[in-house]
Design a protein around this motif. Sequence first.
Motif, short mmCIF file in Angstrom:
data_model
loop_
_atom_site.label_atom_id
_atom_site.label_comp_id
_atom_site.label_asym_id
_atom_site.label_seq_id
_atom_site.Cartn_x
_atom_site.Cartn_y
_atom_site.Cartn_z
N UNK B 307 0.84 -1.21 0.00
CA UNK B 307 0.00 0.00 0.00
C UNK B 307 0.88 1.26 0.00
N UNK B 311 1.07 4.17 -2.81
CA UNK B 311 0.95 5.61 -2.54
C UNK B 311 2.11 6.36 -3.21
N UNK B 313 3.90 5.40 -5.71
CA UNK B 313 3.72 5.38 -7.16
C UNK B 313 2.69 6.42 -7.60
N UNK B 314 1.58 6.48 -6.86
CA UNK B 314 0.52 7.42 -7.22
C UNK B 314 1.02 8.85 -7.12
N UNK B 315 1.78 9.14 -6.08
CA UNK B 315 2.29 10.50 -5.90
C UNK B 315 3.23 10.87 -7.04
N UNK B 395 -0.95 1.48 -8.58
CA UNK B 395 -1.15 2.73 -7.81
C UNK B 395 -2.61 3.00 -7.51
N UNK B 396 -3.52 2.34 -8.23
CA UNK B 396 -4.94 2.55 -7.96
C UNK B 396 -5.38 1.99 -6.61
N UNK B 398 -4.52 2.97 -4.00
CA UNK B 398 -4.71 4.11 -3.09
C UNK B 398 -6.16 4.54 -2.97
N UNK B 399 -6.97 4.15 -3.93
CA UNK B 399 -8.37 4.58 -3.89
C UNK B 399 -9.25 3.63 -3.09
N UNK B 400 -8.66 2.49 -2.70
CA UNK B 400 -9.44 1.55 -1.90
C UNK B 400 -9.50 2.04 -0.46
#
Lengths: 230, 401
Positions: B307, B311, B313-315, B395-396, B398-400
């Motif tokens: 997780x 995060x 990766x998403x950032x 990276x998705x 992060x939306x969970x």
Amino acid sequence: MSVIVASGLTRVFGRGPNAVTAVRGAGIQVEAGEVLLLLGPSGSGKTTLVSMIGGLLTPTSGSVTIAGRTIDPADPSMPAFRLRTVGFVFQSFNLLASLTATENVAVPLRLRGVPRRHASPQAASMLEQLGLGDRLHLKPGVLSGGERQRVSLARALVGDPRVILADEPTASLDTATGREAIRLLTARARQGGLACVVVTHDTRLIEFADRVLHLEDGRILEGAETPVPV
Amino acid sequence: MGDDSLLEGILQVRPTSNDPDTVRAEAWRGRVAAALFIAWRNLTGERRRWGISAAALGIAACLVFFLEGVSAWITDSSTAYVDHSGARLFVAERGIDDLLFAQSSISRTLLPRIQAIPGVASVASVVTVNGLLPISGNHLPIYVVGFEAGGRGGPWNLDSGSASVSSGQAVIDRGLATIAGLRVGNALQLFSHRLTIAGISNGTDAAGDFLIFVSLPLAQSIAGQGDAVSYALLQLRPGAAASAVSSAVNAIPGVHALETADLAANDRAAIVDSFDRPLQIIVLVALVVGVLIAAIVLYTATVEHSRDYAVLKAIGAGPGVMYGSAVAQCVVLSICGLLLGLAVAAALSFVFFTWYPLLQSELTPGLIGAVSLVVLAANLCAVLLPIRHLRRVDPQEVFKA
């Protein structure tokens, strides 16, 4: 010129008879300093849409541009672009448990190569601006939900992005805390000239938006733009 | 807090320099620092797990260090006698090519013929006997060397006492003296002979075979081969060609000449075949176990932090930071394991050297460096598994909620 321009965004998961279309032909434009609320029930495709806008998910068809640049998740330079341009705020905060509040906020700066001696004071300053001056060295585990969301907000803002994408930013907070968080977020967007997309199912947030779009079954409803109370 | 002051704070976030080279260098350093920082926090965030993992890696590394040290000791000590004999050529019974594993026998009547060969400066004869010495409840392997009084082939490194022996005296290796609790002046029962210890030599064992130096007649008596000797140690005159002398020796019936280096190589090869190869198999197993431990620890740690990595990766963290973090964790873990393993191996080496020198481990700086590099390189293979996982982190996530 719009900071965010998405047109004809479609995303299909799976193939054949099991294929599910999560988003169908969505198009949005968001100006600098504008707060757009994407309102829709659970499963309406809000998160899929914001994932595509943020460059985390490749659309099946359609395109997104942010600040004039086409968003392509497969582009190797996309993470660096996202780091400079997009700030995320998540429902579950997504703070790194092993880092203190200051260290969490400093992460985007460190990833951009800002030395620690500069990143830490900037992160601390941002947290102080958000009223967390006495929580700088605490880890997320000991912060309240509201405090965690403010840390998350500080992390999104600290890199001076052009765009803020917020996914259900108040869903894990009580009403008062949620309102304070969204007030801070939208105030920053307007004053900093950020294009801000807030995805939510909470209609009480309408008052904080400049514009509201309704999403249902993956479609942005035609003519469903809700007038925002002045 | 007013929104104006909030904006003021935000606007302070600007690059520290406009010079492109400075910016690039700072950015690179910053990203490396970020990777190291995340790795460090992951490590120190779960100290107990990482402590146990480092200990497990340390045990594997200790085995590798210690056994490689044993291997070095076996290889070096197996030729210690030959290396320090001072001879250029060894003359042995024809068909015998080594010192430690065969029983050579040369008639003493041949020695004047050997001495008469042009180019030979001196001939010293020695008698050698392999055996087991029952002492203090142990059966210790010994290698008795009988040498001529005043001649070569005797002890070369003395700890205490005298290097020369008369009939009824012996110089024994430090290891034997340590295990048996013997000192200069004590009595030593060598088979049917009761001897007095005249001196204690150091570094005079051959891979755990403790050398006992006695007079030539006594060794002949123990060997039970009459007036015969085992080997003749030849020194050559300056300018004499070893090959010519060897040819002349080989012309004498029943004997042949071996260059000292060849004899040493033969002994070394025999030792490697008998002891070192099995040792290297155990070392390989320890190395593989170490890599597997590192792989399991790093993989599970990465999976548990999926997780966090999503995060990052998403950032906008690039692959360099993500993989760098995994590699840094691997390197830190490996270095901790290596240091722990080295410390335990060094302690074990000291304990064996001091109290039970039947087995020794030579931990030289060169060996420590080489083993460290091999262990580190092997452990770096373990990082491939977490890197593969990191590549797949979505990276998705992060939306969970």
